[in-house]
Write a protein that holds these residues in place. Structure first.
Motif, PDB file in Angstrom:
ATOM      1  N   SER A 150       0.825  -1.230   0.125  1.00 55.53           N
ATOM      2  CA  SER A 150      -0.374  -0.228   0.459  1.00 55.53           C
ATOM      3  C   SER A 150       0.440   0.889  -0.171  1.00 55.53           C
ATOM      4  CB  SER A 150      -1.002   0.112   1.009  1.00 55.53           C
ATOM      5  OG  SER A 150       0.045  -0.164   2.198  1.00 55.53           O
ATOM      6  N   PRO A 151       0.263   2.719  -0.620  1.00 58.35           N
ATOM      7  CA  PRO A 151       1.557   3.490  -0.399  1.00 58.35           C
ATOM      8  C   PRO A 151       2.520   4.150   0.896  1.00 58.35           C
ATOM      9  CG  PRO A 151      -0.846   4.478  -1.655  1.00 58.35           C
ATOM     10  CD  PRO A 151      -0.735   2.310  -0.537  1.00 58.35           C
ATOM     11  N   SER A 152       1.304   3.880   1.549  1.00 61.97           N
ATOM     12  CA  SER A 152       1.747   3.966   3.296  1.00 61.97           C
ATOM     13  C   SER A 152       2.975   2.889   3.822  1.00 61.97           C
ATOM     14  CB  SER A 152       0.536   3.611   4.354  1.00 61.97           C
ATOM     15  OG  SER A 152       0.026   1.760   4.377  1.00 61.97           O
ATOM     16  N   MET A 153       2.605   1.397   3.300  1.00 64.14           N
ATOM     17  CA  MET A 153       3.780   0.653   3.731  1.00 64.14           C
ATOM     18  C   MET A 153       5.431   0.894   2.287  1.00 64.14           C
ATOM     19  SD  MET A 153       2.140  -3.293   2.326  1.00 64.14           S
ATOM     20  CE  MET A 153       0.867  -3.490   3.237  1.00 64.14           C
ATOM     21  N   ILE A 154       5.011   1.416   1.293  1.00 66.41           N
ATOM     22  CA  ILE A 154       6.062   2.021   0.905  1.00 66.41           C
ATOM     23  C   ILE A 154       6.984   3.222   1.072  1.00 66.41           C
ATOM     24  CG2 ILE A 154       6.575   3.240  -1.717  1.00 66.41           C
ATOM     25  CD1 ILE A 154       4.470   1.302  -2.530  1.00 66.41           C
ATOM     26  N   GLU A 155       5.961   4.189   1.758  1.00 60.83           N
ATOM     27  CA  GLU A 155       6.544   6.079   2.883  1.00 60.83           C
ATOM     28  C   GLU A 155       7.344   4.630   3.383  1.00 60.83           C
ATOM     29  OE1 GLU A 155       6.414   8.120   2.380  1.00 60.83           O
ATOM     30  OE2 GLU A 155       4.834   7.875   0.076  1.00 60.83           O
ATOM     31  N   GLN A 156       6.486   3.982   4.461  1.00 61.42           N
ATOM     32  CA  GLN A 156       7.345   3.425   5.736  1.00 61.42           C
ATOM     33  C   GLN A 156       8.211   3.053   5.552  1.00 61.42           C
ATOM     34  OE1 GLN A 156       3.767   1.164   7.412  1.00 61.42           O
ATOM     35  NE2 GLN A 156       4.320   1.730   8.517  1.00 61.42           N
ATOM     36  N   ALA A 157       8.818   1.960   4.125  1.00 55.97           N
ATOM     37  CA  ALA A 157       9.551   1.650   3.650  1.00 55.97           C
ATOM     38  C   ALA A 157      10.735   2.772   2.955  1.00 55.97           C
ATOM     39  CB  ALA A 157       9.482   0.400   2.412  1.00 55.97           C
ATOM     40  N   LYS A 158      10.459   4.096   2.502  1.00 56.01           N
ATOM     41  CA  LYS A 158      10.870   3.975   2.525  1.00 56.01           C
ATOM     42  C   LYS A 158      12.439   5.287   3.734  1.00 56.01           C
ATOM     43  CE  LYS A 158       8.959   6.471  -1.173  1.00 56.01           C
ATOM     44  NZ  LYS A 158       8.369   8.022  -2.199  1.00 56.01           N
ATOM     45  N   ASP A 181      12.707   3.099   6.195  1.00 55.21           N
ATOM     46  CA  ASP A 181      13.674   1.743   6.717  1.00 55.21           C
ATOM     47  C   ASP A 181      13.100   1.417   7.662  1.00 55.21           C
ATOM     48  OD1 ASP A 181      15.785   2.426   4.717  1.00 55.21           O
ATOM     49  OD2 ASP A 181      16.938   3.650   6.106  1.00 55.21           O
ATOM     50  N   GLU A 182      11.474   1.495   7.670  1.00 58.61           N
ATOM     51  CA  GLU A 182      10.664   0.347   8.361  1.00 58.61           C
ATOM     52  C   GLU A 182      10.880  -0.474   7.625  1.00 58.61           C
ATOM     53  OE1 GLU A 182       7.449   1.866  10.813  1.00 58.61           O
ATOM     54  OE2 GLU A 182       8.683   4.385  10.240  1.00 58.61           O
ATOM     55  N   LEU A 183      10.767  -1.743   8.454  1.00 56.34           N
ATOM     56  CA  LEU A 183      11.193  -3.530   7.632  1.00 56.34           C
ATOM     57  C   LEU A 183       9.584  -3.191   7.559  1.00 56.34           C
ATOM     58  CD1 LEU A 183      12.730  -5.240   6.308  1.00 56.34           C
ATOM     59  CD2 LEU A 183      12.435  -6.921   8.174  1.00 56.34           C
ATOM     60  N   ILE A 184       8.461  -3.610   6.447  1.00 52.89           N
ATOM     61  CA  ILE A 184       7.313  -3.796   6.377  1.00 52.89           C
ATOM     62  C   ILE A 184       7.023  -4.860   5.703  1.00 52.89           C
ATOM     63  CG2 ILE A 184       4.879  -3.069   6.284  1.00 52.89           C
ATOM     64  CD1 ILE A 184       6.187  -1.360   8.588  1.00 52.89           C
ATOM     65  N   PRO A 185       6.038  -6.255   5.774  1.00 51.14           N
ATOM     66  CA  PRO A 185       5.899  -6.962   5.214  1.00 51.14           C
ATOM     67  C   PRO A 185       5.135  -7.135   4.087  1.00 51.14           C
ATOM     68  CG  PRO A 185       5.659  -7.873   7.270  1.00 51.14           C
ATOM     69  CD  PRO A 185       6.464  -6.008   7.323  1.00 51.14           C
TER      70      PRO A 185
END
Lengths: 247, 536
Positions: free
Chosen positions: B276-284, B286-290
């Protein structure tokens, strides 16, 4: 009805007609008078182009004269006026017309051509069909009623044209050179038929012809020359003239 | 009694002693072809409109209820909508923006969440899945995968549009029946057979052998795992539980005998990862969101070209999870029945009525408003076609006018004769005008007949034409865009719109042909009968 003659079916008084030719004009009729009594015949003779057909057209109100009057069965019309719609209706019953070139409609067969004239009048019905067949029989072409005109000989075509002209029991039949396209023998047969039938049907006949012997067969004769109609041509006077010439 | 001008007009077109005149034949054929072309083109345009209308309604229902306030409470809305008259189905939906990944391939399709329990009462998802079904081609084997259905949609199962599936290189579970060795031949041999009744998306790949020991008992073995089951066929289908194919008997014919053998090769469904867009933001950050992992349950195709080519259908719960918004709803698709479904004016009125029922929090938008641009385009094309085709009719009219004018000149002496025999000039003129009318009328009737034949045999005719132009290979490509086979082109007795098209063009041709006869008729009435009789 004109005074003094209750048997008069067609009368023309003072008919004049000229045609424009360039800046001038040619007078083809001048003050012509015609009188036709019921069941009588009148022949008009004259040289080619002297105005015989124009005179017939004026009598049939197919053309406007310069002046004069025409009356059909007492119904008087200014010959210089345009024909009214009433005249068209009257024409179908009052007049029958026969032309040198027959003018049969090529898309109709013989019977249909004859009935076409009835359609233009009261309409084609059983009665008119019977009359058409009777006329065809009298004209000697009863076996041709399903033929189309192009398959007929000239004499047969003119017989059909005469039958068509008579289908509505007209008071007057105008015949313009009816034998002009036929040989002498056939022309003679057709003319005999025409005269006999008009006589039987009590139909007045105005016959335009070149042939003196056919003209002679009419009750009276007139001669058109230089736009003027000579007075009635008495058979005795003609004989006298012929004798004078022989002498 | 037939008026003599009409009688003579008819006789001049169809003379006695002849079957038909060349002029009449040419004129009538010209008018008939013109009418036929005009009707067929417009009928096909209307057919396309009907098809698009049907496709749009299938893809998004008769109307869409959209919230005017973000996340207005919707829990009671379906019940209120269902309570209204003529409402046949209500399906809530939730959209999301999701990134799909399968290996190195990515897609960002249009994602829509539905409730599986709603079934296909509004959106015929099962039909879309059938449309999108791709069968494996193999030698000595047949793809016997059962059609996926809406029931298979779960929170971890999605349906992908064929374009999305192709982009990601994924496909749902599949099963092929293998005909090798002494494995039984297909049902066409007249023997009873075994088929896979259900293949859930969680099924694992495997090679299943079904060996009959006698008429009713069968040993079922999976070659990779070594799992073995005994199937007493008299007890009904063999359902081995979650993740296994379900087998059942198929067809009639000769009973099984010991040694009858069936082989099935099962391929498991591909998995894809969803961000989801929020997952992508979190990945940016450096949060590890599966990512969310889902299986492909089916591939669909929506006939409506305006529908997103790249699309995903999942459950509403999946979309809500991905948006991190519990119990969210973006709106409802509505389906109506009865006159509301058929009549656009009634549908519009019904939508207004429902807006009042729902008070001011929701707007109810009919399908034709939402797709107004498309229908305006189609209407424009239809009008353009009419404008292009009207000259066809006028060309026929000019041809008739010229031919009739020639007839007038040819028949001048007859015209004079008719007047001499007592016909009025007006009636004589009418003979020619009526010839135009008769040509137009017969041409219109024949043209309508030809159009009916064309519509009746459109498949044969269009196949013939398309094959000649595009060849047999191009046929499929043409059919993809111009699907004449499934086109709904109604006959005039089936639809008032079709009747109106037929009547309009028929009347147009009669009018134009009659007007074409006016000029010759006027010429005839102007003739002096004496001059006409003298003419050579």
């Amino acid at each position: 009805m004109s005074e003094g003659n209750e048997n008069l079916v067609l009368e023309a008084k003072g008919l004049s007609k000229s045609f424009r030719l360039g800046d001038g004009s040619i007078r083809v009729l001048a003050d012509a008078d015609i009188r036709l009594e019921e069941a009588s015949s009148l022949s008009i003779q004259g040289s080619s182009g002297c105005g015989k057909t124009t005179l017939l057209n004026l009598l049939a109100r197919l053309e406007k004269a310069d002046e004069g009057k025409v009356s059909w069965d007492g119904y008087e019309m200014e010959a210089s006026s345009s024909p009214s719609s009433r005249e068209s209706v009257m024409r179908a019953d009052f007049l029958g017309v026969v032309y040198q070139a027959y003018y049969l409609i090529p898309e109709l067969n013989v019977l249909e051509n004859i009935l076409m004239a009835a359609r233009l009048s009261a309409g084609a019905n059983r009665e008119s069909m019977d009359r058409a067949r009777s006329l065809l029989s009298r004209m000697g072409v009863s076996d041709k009623e399903r033929q189309i005109p192009t398959k007929l000989s000239g004499g047969e075509r003119q017989r059909v044209a005469i039958a068509r002209a008579l289908i509505n029991n007209p008071r007057v039949l105008l015949a313009d050179e009816p034998t002009g396209n036929l040989d002498e023998r056939t022309g003679g047969q057709v003319m005999d038929l025409l005269l006999a039938t008009c006589n039987e049907e009590k139909t007045g006949l105005i016959l335009v012809t070149h042939n003196p012997s056919f003209a002679e067969a009419a009750d009276s004769r007139v001669f058109l020359k230089e736009g003027k109609l000579s007075s009635r041509w008495e058979p005795e006077a003609e004989e006298t003239k012929a004798n004078d010439e022989d002498n | 009694m037939v008026p003599w001008p009409l009688y003579l007009a008819w006789k001049q077109l169809f003379p006695s002693g002849k079957k038909v005149s060349f002029f009449s034949l040419l004129s009538i054929v010209g008018v008939a072809l013109g009418v036929n072309v005009m009707i067929v083109v417009i009928a096909f345009m209307q057919g396309f409109q009907q098809k698009f209308r049907k496709d749009i309604i299938n893809a998004q229902g008769h109307a869409r209820v959209v919230p005017l306030k973000p996340y207005a409470d919707w829990s009671e809305i379906p019940a209120r909508l269902r309570h209204a008259e003529n409402v046949e189905g209500v399906t809530p939906y939730l959209q999301a923006q999701l990134l799909l990944q399968s290996g190195d391939y990515h897609a960002i399709p249009f994602c829509m969440g539905l409730q599986p329990e709603d079934g296909d009462e509004v959106l015929p998802v099962d039909d879309f899945l059938e449309e999108g079904m791709l069968r494996l081609q193999a030698h000595d084997a047949e793809d016997v995968t059962p059609l996926p259905t809406m029931e298979m949609l779960e929170d971890d199962v999605v349906f992908l549009s064929s374009q999305t599936a192709n982009r990601l290189g994924v496909r749902p579970a599949a099963v092929v029946q293998v005909y090798e060795g002494n494995a039984s031949l297909p049902e066409s041999t007249g023997k009873r057979s075994v088929k896979v009744a259900r293949l859930d998306p969680y099924v694992e790949s495997g090679e299943w052998e079904l060996l009959f020991e006698d008429q009713e008992s069968c040993l079922v073995r999976e070659a990779i795992s070594g799992d073995e089951f005994t199937w007493e066929t008299g007890e009904g289908p063999l359902d081995m539980g979650f993740g296994y194919p379900v087998f059942e008997l198929s067809g009639g014919g000769k009973p099984f005998v010991a040694g009858d053998r069936f082989l099935f090769q099962v391929f498991k469904a591909n998995k894809i990862e969803i961000f989801s867009p929020s997952m992508i933001e979190q990945a940016k950050a450096d949060e590890l969101i599966p990512p969310r992992e889902v299986r492909v349950g089916g591939i669909f195709e929506v006939p409506w070209q305006g529908f997103q080519m790249e699309a995903l259908i999942g459950t509403m719960r999946l979309m809500a999870d991905m948006r991190a918004q519990e119990s969210a709803c973006d709106g409802f698709y509505l389906k109506f029945s009865g006159p509301v479904a058929r009549d656009e004016a009634k549908l519009q009125a019904k939508c207004r009525e429902l807006e009042l029922v729902l008070e001011e929090d929701w707007a109810v938008v009919p399908w034709f408003v939402e797709n107004a641009w498309f229908f305006e385009l189609l209407k424009f094309e239809e009008y353009l076609m009419v404008l292009i085709m009207i000259p066809i009719g006028l060309v026929a009219a000019f041809a008739i006018a010229i031919a009739l004018m020639t007839t007038v000149l040819r028949k001048i002496r007859e015209i004079g004769l008719l007047v001499a025999m007592g016909g009025s000039r007006f009636s004589v003129g009418m003979v020619f005008c009526l010839q135009g009318f008769v040509i137009g009328s017969i041409g219109a009737i024949l043209g309508c007949g030809l159009a009916i034949l064309f519509i009746r045999y459109r498949e044969v005719i269009m196949t013939f034409i398309v094959e000649r132009i595009a060849g047999s290979d191009g046929q499929a490509g043409v059919a993809q865009f111009y699907d004449f086979h499934s086109l709904d082109v109604p006959f005039p007795w089936e639809s008032s719109e079709s009747l109106s098209t037929f009547l309009s063009f028929a009347l147009f041709s009669v009018l134009v042909s009659t007007v074409a006869g006016l000029l010759p008729a006027w010429r005839a009435t102007r003739l002096n009968p004496a001059d006409a009789l003298r003419s050579e």
